[in-house]
Design a protein around this motif. Structure first.
Motif, PDB file in Angstrom:
ATOM      1  N   GLY A  70      65.937  88.733  28.355  1.00  0.00           N
ATOM      2  CA  GLY A  70      65.061  88.131  29.346  1.00  0.00           C
ATOM      3  C   GLY A  70      65.851  87.390  30.401  1.00  0.00           C
ATOM      4  N   LYS A  71      65.124  86.621  31.212  1.00  0.00           N
ATOM      5  CA  LYS A  71      65.726  85.849  32.300  1.00  0.00           C
ATOM      6  C   LYS A  71      65.540  84.372  32.031  1.00  0.00           C
ATOM      7  CE  LYS A  71      64.686  89.251  35.872  1.00  0.00           C
ATOM      8  NZ  LYS A  71      63.995  89.496  37.139  1.00  0.00           N
ATOM      9  N   LEU A  72      66.610  83.619  32.235  1.00  0.00           N
ATOM     10  CA  LEU A  72      66.582  82.168  32.111  1.00  0.00           C
ATOM     11  C   LEU A  72      66.757  81.571  33.498  1.00  0.00           C
ATOM     12  CD1 LEU A  72      66.597  79.577  30.401  1.00  0.00           C
ATOM     13  CD2 LEU A  72      69.084  79.844  30.238  1.00  0.00           C
ATOM     14  N   TYR A  73      65.754  80.850  33.943  1.00  0.00           N
ATOM     15  CA  TYR A  73      65.803  80.154  35.224  1.00  0.00           C
ATOM     16  C   TYR A  73      66.250  78.726  34.940  1.00  0.00           C
ATOM     17  CZ  TYR A  73      62.876  84.056  36.741  1.00  0.00           C
ATOM     18  OH  TYR A  73      62.381  85.307  37.014  1.00  0.00           O
ATOM     19  N   GLY A  74      67.403  78.363  35.455  1.00  0.00           N
ATOM     20  CA  GLY A  74      67.893  77.018  35.206  1.00  0.00           C
ATOM     21  C   GLY A  74      69.106  76.703  36.039  1.00  0.00           C
ATOM     22  N   SER A  88      73.963  79.042  24.734  1.00  0.00           N
ATOM     23  CA  SER A  88      74.744  78.980  23.496  1.00  0.00           C
ATOM     24  C   SER A  88      73.976  79.590  22.335  1.00  0.00           C
ATOM     25  CB  SER A  88      75.116  77.527  23.165  1.00  0.00           C
ATOM     26  OG  SER A  88      75.916  76.980  24.178  1.00  0.00           O
ATOM     27  N   ALA A  89      72.690  79.247  22.211  1.00  0.00           N
ATOM     28  CA  ALA A  89      71.859  79.799  21.136  1.00  0.00           C
ATOM     29  C   ALA A  89      71.802  81.319  21.240  1.00  0.00           C
ATOM     30  CB  ALA A  89      70.461  79.201  21.187  1.00  0.00           C
ATOM     31  N   ALA A  90      71.664  81.828  22.445  1.00  0.00           N
ATOM     32  CA  ALA A  90      71.612  83.279  22.640  1.00  0.00           C
ATOM     33  C   ALA A  90      72.946  83.914  22.239  1.00  0.00           C
ATOM     34  CB  ALA A  90      71.273  83.613  24.089  1.00  0.00           C
ATOM     35  N   GLY A 100      73.968  86.618  19.245  1.00  0.00           N
ATOM     36  CA  GLY A 100      74.393  87.943  19.681  1.00  0.00           C
ATOM     37  C   GLY A 100      73.537  88.544  20.771  1.00  0.00           C
ATOM     38  N   HIS A 101      72.837  87.705  21.519  1.00  0.00           N
ATOM     39  CA  HIS A 101      71.970  88.185  22.588  1.00  0.00           C
ATOM     40  C   HIS A 101      72.515  87.780  23.952  1.00  0.00           C
ATOM     41  CE1 HIS A 101      68.803  89.625  20.028  1.00  0.00           C
ATOM     42  NE2 HIS A 101      68.748  88.473  19.399  1.00  0.00           N
ATOM     43  N   GLU A 102      72.141  88.548  24.936  1.00  0.00           N
ATOM     44  CA  GLU A 102      72.455  88.203  26.324  1.00  0.00           C
ATOM     45  C   GLU A 102      71.177  87.757  27.012  1.00  0.00           C
ATOM     46  OE1 GLU A 102      74.438  91.205  28.634  1.00  0.00           O
ATOM     47  OE2 GLU A 102      75.635  91.839  26.909  1.00  0.00           O
ATOM     48  N   ILE A 103      71.325  86.824  27.934  1.00  0.00           N
ATOM     49  CA  ILE A 103      70.220  86.377  28.775  1.00  0.00           C
ATOM     50  C   ILE A 103      70.709  86.430  30.215  1.00  0.00           C
ATOM     51  CG2 ILE A 103      68.751  84.438  29.438  1.00  0.00           C
ATOM     52  CD1 ILE A 103      68.799  83.441  26.640  1.00  0.00           C
ATOM     53  N   GLU A 104      69.914  87.021  31.068  1.00  0.00           N
ATOM     54  CA  GLU A 104      70.228  87.008  32.495  1.00  0.00           C
ATOM     55  C   GLU A 104      69.909  85.617  33.020  1.00  0.00           C
ATOM     56  OE1 GLU A 104      68.588  88.886  36.677  1.00  0.00           O
ATOM     57  OE2 GLU A 104      68.111  89.918  34.809  1.00  0.00           O
ATOM     58  N   THR A 105      70.894  84.955  33.595  1.00  0.00           N
ATOM     59  CA  THR A 105      70.681  83.609  34.115  1.00  0.00           C
ATOM     60  C   THR A 105      70.410  83.678  35.604  1.00  0.00           C
ATOM     61  OG1 THR A 105      72.146  82.703  32.430  1.00  0.00           O
ATOM     62  CG2 THR A 105      71.645  81.289  34.301  1.00  0.00           C
ATOM     63  N   ILE A 128      62.412  77.063  24.413  1.00  0.00           N
ATOM     64  CA  ILE A 128      63.113  78.296  24.789  1.00  0.00           C
ATOM     65  C   ILE A 128      64.255  78.566  23.816  1.00  0.00           C
ATOM     66  CG2 ILE A 128      64.473  79.453  26.577  1.00  0.00           C
ATOM     67  CD1 ILE A 128      62.901  77.656  28.624  1.00  0.00           C
ATOM     68  N   ALA A 129      65.038  77.534  23.504  1.00  0.00           N
ATOM     69  CA  ALA A 129      66.157  77.709  22.571  1.00  0.00           C
ATOM     70  C   ALA A 129      65.654  78.176  21.208  1.00  0.00           C
ATOM     71  CB  ALA A 129      66.938  76.406  22.435  1.00  0.00           C
ATOM     72  N   ARG A 130      64.548  77.609  20.753  1.00  0.00           N
ATOM     73  CA  ARG A 130      63.982  78.004  19.457  1.00  0.00           C
ATOM     74  C   ARG A 130      63.530  79.473  19.504  1.00  0.00           C
ATOM     75  NH1 ARG A 130      61.078  73.844  18.895  1.00  0.00           N
ATOM     76  NH2 ARG A 130      62.537  72.692  17.617  1.00  0.00           N
ATOM     77  N   TYR A 131      62.866  79.869  20.581  1.00  0.00           N
ATOM     78  CA  TYR A 131      62.411  81.251  20.727  1.00  0.00           C
ATOM     79  C   TYR A 131      63.600  82.214  20.743  1.00  0.00           C
ATOM     80  CZ  TYR A 131      60.472  85.495  22.734  1.00  0.00           C
ATOM     81  OH  TYR A 131      60.125  86.808  22.953  1.00  0.00           O
ATOM     82  N   VAL A 132      64.607  81.902  21.549  1.00  0.00           N
ATOM     83  CA  VAL A 132      65.786  82.765  21.661  1.00  0.00           C
ATOM     84  C   VAL A 132      66.480  82.862  20.301  1.00  0.00           C
ATOM     85  CG1 VAL A 132      68.095  82.880  22.694  1.00  0.00           C
ATOM     86  CG2 VAL A 132      66.118  82.408  24.130  1.00  0.00           C
ATOM     87  N   THR A 133      66.593  81.751  19.608  1.00  0.00           N
ATOM     88  CA  THR A 133      67.233  81.732  18.294  1.00  0.00           C
ATOM     89  C   THR A 133      66.439  82.566  17.292  1.00  0.00           C
ATOM     90  OG1 THR A 133      68.154  79.551  18.749  1.00  0.00           O
ATOM     91  CG2 THR A 133      68.065  80.228  16.458  1.00  0.00           C
ATOM     92  N   ALA A 134      65.120  82.510  17.376  1.00  0.00           N
ATOM     93  CA  ALA A 134      64.269  83.267  16.458  1.00  0.00           C
ATOM     94  C   ALA A 134      64.411  84.773  16.645  1.00  0.00           C
ATOM     95  CB  ALA A 134      62.812  82.852  16.629  1.00  0.00           C
ATOM     96  N   GLN A 135      64.965  85.194  17.775  1.00  0.00           N
ATOM     97  CA  GLN A 135      65.186  86.618  18.000  1.00  0.00           C
ATOM     98  C   GLN A 135      66.344  87.147  17.163  1.00  0.00           C
ATOM     99  OE1 GLN A 135      62.717  88.083  19.898  1.00  0.00           O
ATOM    100  NE2 GLN A 135      62.096  85.949  19.721  1.00  0.00           N
ATOM    101  N   ALA A 136      67.105  86.232  16.542  1.00  0.00           N
ATOM    102  CA  ALA A 136      68.233  86.606  15.680  1.00  0.00           C
ATOM    103  C   ALA A 136      68.144  85.808  14.383  1.00  0.00           C
ATOM    104  CB  ALA A 136      69.550  86.337  16.388  1.00  0.00           C
ATOM    105  N   PRO A 137      67.150  86.091  13.545  1.00  0.00           N
ATOM    106  CA  PRO A 137      66.961  85.301  12.328  1.00  0.00           C
ATOM    107  C   PRO A 137      68.168  85.329  11.393  1.00  0.00           C
ATOM    108  CG  PRO A 137      65.543  87.250  12.312  1.00  0.00           C
ATOM    109  CD  PRO A 137      66.184  87.172  13.662  1.00  0.00           C
TER     110      PRO A 137
END
Length: 126
Positions: free
Chosen positions: A5-9, A21-23, A27-32, A72-81
């Protein structure tokens, strides 16, 4: 690997760094998408996706949106249980949650007050 996904920040915003960092640990990438506070988050396009106008904000590839760094960090982290960042059972999850709230309310808030006092030369209450 395609971004989840995209992270606006703002790149210097600590919540943005925590989410990235959580992503990465998961092992995930986020478009910043870089944001200028008070400008980017006030555009009609941004407000259509995120009516509260807050950053950081996240939009998944399927259009799911969130704002607030911890959520957001919790959601991103949950994508890699398998990462174990949210705990591997109910007790571990409760301990993780305990320290998330400790950091938010006992460290972050007082730290922001000290930062404001140093930067703006203002001591709250005086």
């Amino acid at each position: 690997m395609a971004p989840i996904g995209k992270l606006y920040g703002h790149p210097q915003q600590y919540q943005t760094k925590i989410i990235q960092s959580a992503a990465a640990i998961g092992g995930h990438e986020i478009e910043t998408v870089p944001c200028e506070f008070g400008v980017t988050n006030k555009t009609p396009e941004f407000l259509q996706k995120f009516p509260m106008g807050k950053i950081p904000a996240f939009e998944s590839n399927d259009g799911f949106t969130l704002f607030e760094g911890a959520a957001i960090a919790r959601y991103v982290t949950a994508q890699a249980p398998e990462s174990g960042l949210l705990g591997r059972n109910a007790r571990e999850a409760a301990i993780v949650e305990q320290f998330i709230h400790l950091a938010e309310y006992e460290i972050q808030i007082p730290g922001n007050i000290v930062y404001a006092a140093l930067v703006f030369k203002v001591v709250p209450g005086y």
